[in-house]
Scaffold this active site. Structure first.
Site, short mmCIF file in Angstrom:
data_model
loop_
_atom_site.label_atom_id
_atom_site.label_comp_id
_atom_site.label_asym_id
_atom_site.label_seq_id
_atom_site.Cartn_x
_atom_site.Cartn_y
_atom_site.Cartn_z
N ASN A 271 -3.69 8.90 4.70
CA ASN A 271 -2.53 8.25 5.31
C ASN A 271 -2.52 8.32 6.84
O ASN A 271 -1.99 7.43 7.50
CB ASN A 271 -1.23 8.90 4.80
CG ASN A 271 -0.96 8.60 3.34
OD1 ASN A 271 -1.31 7.54 2.83
ND2 ASN A 271 -0.35 9.54 2.64
N HIS B 147 0.59 4.52 -2.48
CA HIS B 147 0.39 5.88 -1.98
C HIS B 147 1.57 6.79 -2.32
O HIS B 147 1.42 8.00 -2.34
CB HIS B 147 0.13 5.86 -0.47
CG HIS B 147 -1.27 5.44 -0.13
ND1 HIS B 147 -1.97 5.95 0.93
CD2 HIS B 147 -2.11 4.56 -0.74
CE1 HIS B 147 -3.18 5.40 0.97
NE2 HIS B 147 -3.28 4.55 -0.03
N ARG C 191 0.83 -1.20 0.00
CA ARG C 191 0.00 0.00 0.00
C ARG C 191 0.87 1.27 0.00
O ARG C 191 0.53 2.27 -0.65
CB ARG C 191 -0.92 -0.01 1.22
CG ARG C 191 -1.90 1.16 1.29
CD ARG C 191 -2.96 0.91 2.34
NE ARG C 191 -3.93 2.00 2.42
CZ ARG C 191 -4.03 2.83 3.45
NH1 ARG C 191 -3.22 2.70 4.49
NH2 ARG C 191 -4.93 3.79 3.45
N HIS D 181 -6.33 -5.52 -2.61
CA HIS D 181 -7.19 -5.65 -1.43
C HIS D 181 -7.52 -7.12 -1.15
O HIS D 181 -8.41 -7.41 -0.35
CB HIS D 181 -8.47 -4.84 -1.60
CG HIS D 181 -8.25 -3.37 -1.49
ND1 HIS D 181 -9.22 -2.43 -1.78
CD2 HIS D 181 -7.16 -2.65 -1.10
CE1 HIS D 181 -8.73 -1.21 -1.59
NE2 HIS D 181 -7.48 -1.33 -1.17
#
Length: 327
Positions: free
Chosen positions: A93, A65, A61, A191
């Protein structure tokens, strides 16, 4: 004939100018300067997982990001200073992104092996590949040669894809970084491991879109399970498995969950349940073929890793991933 050749030459030159930074990335970038970097990163990631079963998903992740905010440049790792507003404090975040201490540990291991050579941005790319593969997912040759930013962009981080984004909003955010519907449906498959806090989907359980009722696209049995985990007015930070069937394994369970209307986040289920969704056929193909999903996931991770990297003399090689080099 000469004119058309000139046009072709100009087109190629323009393409190289537009994509030159991407062309400079190479799987062999560190072959002579830090030939064992992939093995060093992989060992450090595997070591971290022994005490933190969530770390594979968390490191993957972090790479997402990072890349979605001004490209894959390690900006997500920078702490606050007098001149830098950290992306860590952006809404998507804050109290959510994790694994920064592990990145520090990986950086230390890499620095011990090859001082001053490997960027924090490349460490994130390598850590994501190692995490996916160690969790049972595909492997791919990571393109390397990124350099680290000397700035962060909290405003950009506040515009990351969100759990309650509509399909059209997600498509817009992906298109803004030159990723298409296949990349969207494929990268969402990350996911298949990890956790999400109740606050990120509780609106689906009780008051979807202000209706005072649950999200009609949510499987009723799954709804009841989630309501037990996330009672109305309860603790919004309680963690829930993104893929209840295999929460720490990288597989195609995410897509079979969507087919049974058991996507945890609104942004997940939208890929299949939105009327006329261009992503629906992709979801169905991955649900029926894990091999197809794995092949496309590897390619989409490479595509994402190509978002606006700093190369050549741009940026720097940070000695500490949390701060820019002094002087």
């Amino acid at each position: 004939m000469g004119c058309s050749s000139l046009v072709v030459a100009l087109a190629i030159s323009l393409a190289l100018l537009c994509h030159g930074s991407q062309a400079q990335l190479s799987s062999s970038f560190y072959n002579t300067t830090c030939s064992n970097v992939s093995a060093v990163v992989r060992a450090a990631v595997q070591q971290a997982q022994s005490s933190d079963p969530r770390i594979y998903a968390s490191l993957t992740r972090l790479f997402f990001h990072d890349c979605f905010v001004d490209g894959c440049d390690g900006s997500v790792l920078l702490d606050n200073t007098a001149t830098i507003q950290s992306e860590k404090d952006a809404v998507p975040n804050n109290n959510s992104a994790r694994g920064f201490n592990v990145v520090d540990d990986i950086k230390t291991a890499v620095e011990n092996a090859c001082p001053g050579v490997v960027s924090c941005a490349d460490i994130l790319a390598l850590a994501a590949e190692a995490s996916v593969n160690l969790a049972g997912g595909p492997s791919w040759s990571v393109l390397l040669g990124r350099r680290d930013s000397t700035t962060a962009n909290r405003t950009g981080a506040n515009n990351l894809p969100r759990p309650f984004d509509s399909l059209s909003m997600l498509q817009s955010k992906f298109a803004a970084v030159n990723l298409d519907d296949t990349d969207l449906a494929t990268l969402s498959g990350a996911h298949t491991f990890g956790r999400a806090q109740c606050r990120l989907f509780v609106n689906r359980l009780y008051n979807f879109s202000g209706t005072g009722s649950p999200d009609p696209s949510l499987n009723t049995t799954y709804l009841a399970t989630l309501q037990q985990s996330c009672p109305q007015g309860g603790d919004g930070t309680v963690l829930n498995n993104l893929d209840p069937s295999s929460p720490d394994t990288f597989d195609n369970g995410y897509y079979t969950n969507l087919e049974s209307n058991s996507g945890l986040l609104q942004s997940d289920q939208e890929l299949l349940s939105t009327t006329g969704a261009s992503t629906a056929s992709i979801v169905n193909s991955y649900a029926s073929s894990q091999t197809t999903f794995f092949q496309n996931f590897a390619q989409s991770m490479i595509n994402m890793g190509n978002i606006s990297p700093l190369t050549g003399s741009s940026g720097e090689i940070r000695s500490n991933c949390r701060m820019v080099n002094s002087g």
